[in-house]
Design an enzyme around this catalytic site. Structure first.
Site, PDB file in Angstrom:
ATOM      1  N   GLY A  46      53.250  39.211  46.039  1.00  0.00           N
ATOM      2  CA  GLY A  46      52.582  39.273  47.198  1.00  0.00           C
ATOM      3  C   GLY A  46      52.519  37.676  47.944  1.00  0.00           C
ATOM      4  CD  GLN A  51      49.652  32.816  48.190  1.00  0.00           C
ATOM      5  OE1 GLN A  51      49.798  33.792  48.552  1.00  0.00           O
ATOM      6  NE2 GLN A  51      49.612  32.445  46.788  1.00  0.00           N
ATOM      7  CB  CYS A  94      47.232  33.418  42.458  1.00  0.00           C
ATOM      8  SG  CYS A  94      47.518  32.773  44.251  1.00  0.00           S
ATOM      9  CG  LEU A  95      53.531  33.599  43.570  1.00  0.00           C
ATOM     10  CD1 LEU A  95      54.205  33.810  44.940  1.00  0.00           C
ATOM     11  CD2 LEU A  95      54.171  33.518  42.497  1.00  0.00           C
ATOM     12  CG  HIS A 136      45.606  38.587  45.209  1.00  0.00           C
ATOM     13  ND1 HIS A 136      45.335  38.029  43.902  1.00  0.00           N
ATOM     14  CD2 HIS A 136      46.338  37.441  45.741  1.00  0.00           C
ATOM     15  CE1 HIS A 136      45.693  36.828  43.752  1.00  0.00           C
ATOM     16  NE2 HIS A 136      46.290  36.233  44.816  1.00  0.00           N
ATOM     17  CD  GLU A 137      49.006  38.438  48.444  1.00  0.00           C
ATOM     18  OE1 GLU A 137      48.778  37.376  48.901  1.00  0.00           O
ATOM     19  OE2 GLU A 137      49.330  38.469  47.145  1.00  0.00           O
ATOM     20  CG  HIS A 140      45.833  34.358  49.164  1.00  0.00           C
ATOM     21  ND1 HIS A 140      45.403  32.931  48.575  1.00  0.00           N
ATOM     22  CD2 HIS A 140      46.455  34.907  48.370  1.00  0.00           C
ATOM     23  CE1 HIS A 140      46.141  32.845  47.445  1.00  0.00           C
ATOM     24  NE2 HIS A 140      46.346  34.132  47.237  1.00  0.00           N
TER      25      HIS A 140
END
Ligand code: NI
Length: 170
Positions: A46, A51, A94-95, A136-137, A140
């Site tokens: 995701g 991000q 998380c990236l 989660h996304e 963000h």
């Protein structure tokens, strides 16, 4: 098609609230393509606009199991409209916070309303990994990171390491 650089914590854009999209432009569609390319390249399941340093409310996801066909989701203005009382604990990463996975407790099932790239409103019901991923996304887009859902002790521990790693990058 382009792979975009992924913003790491503690960059402030990760703490900003993304703004709703009014119009689906070609530029927005190509941004979503680039975000998908970036997510697959990372690799991740995701990615939210913050991000990659953008503040439109858009996310991409693909939570298909390894070896099965891709299931790419592109969501514009996604919104959680219902959450189950039942919770589930899943390991998240998380990236933007690489190398710091941790168990997170969230509602086990959610219903999400979003604008599709076809210009129509859609609703999606998710459970399992996809439910955790979409929450989660969307977090963000509201400037919230998964570490915010951890105990203070655990969050502080990760945060100290993150700051140390950020210093080492300069
Ligand atoms: Ni993330």
């Amino acid at each position: 098609m382009a792979i975009l650089p992924i913003i790491l914590t503690p960059e402030p854009v990760l703490r900003e609230t993304a703004k709703p999209v009014d119009t689906i432009t070609d530029e927005l569609l190509s941004l979503l393509d680039d975000m998908a390319d970036t997510m697959y390249d990372a690799p991740g399941i995701g990615l939210a606009a913050n991000q990659i340093g953008r503040l439109e409310r858009v996310i991409v996801m693909d939570c298909a199991k390894d070896g099965s066909a891709p299931e790419l989701w592109k969501m514009i203005n996604p919104e959680i409209i219902a959450s189950s009382a039942e919770t589930a604990k899943l390991e998240e990463g998380c990236l933007s916070i690489p190398g710091h996975n941790s168990d997170v407790v969230r509602p086990a099932e959610v219903e999400v309303r979003y604008l599709g790239t076809d210009g129509n409103m859609h609703e999606m019901q998710a459970d399992g990994l996809l439910a955790a991923c979409v929450q989660h996304e969307i977090d963000h887009l509201n400037g919230v990171l998964f570490i915010d859902h951890l105990s203070r002790l655990k969050r502080d521990m990760i945060w100290r390491k993150v700051l140390k790693e950020a210093k080492a990058r300069i």
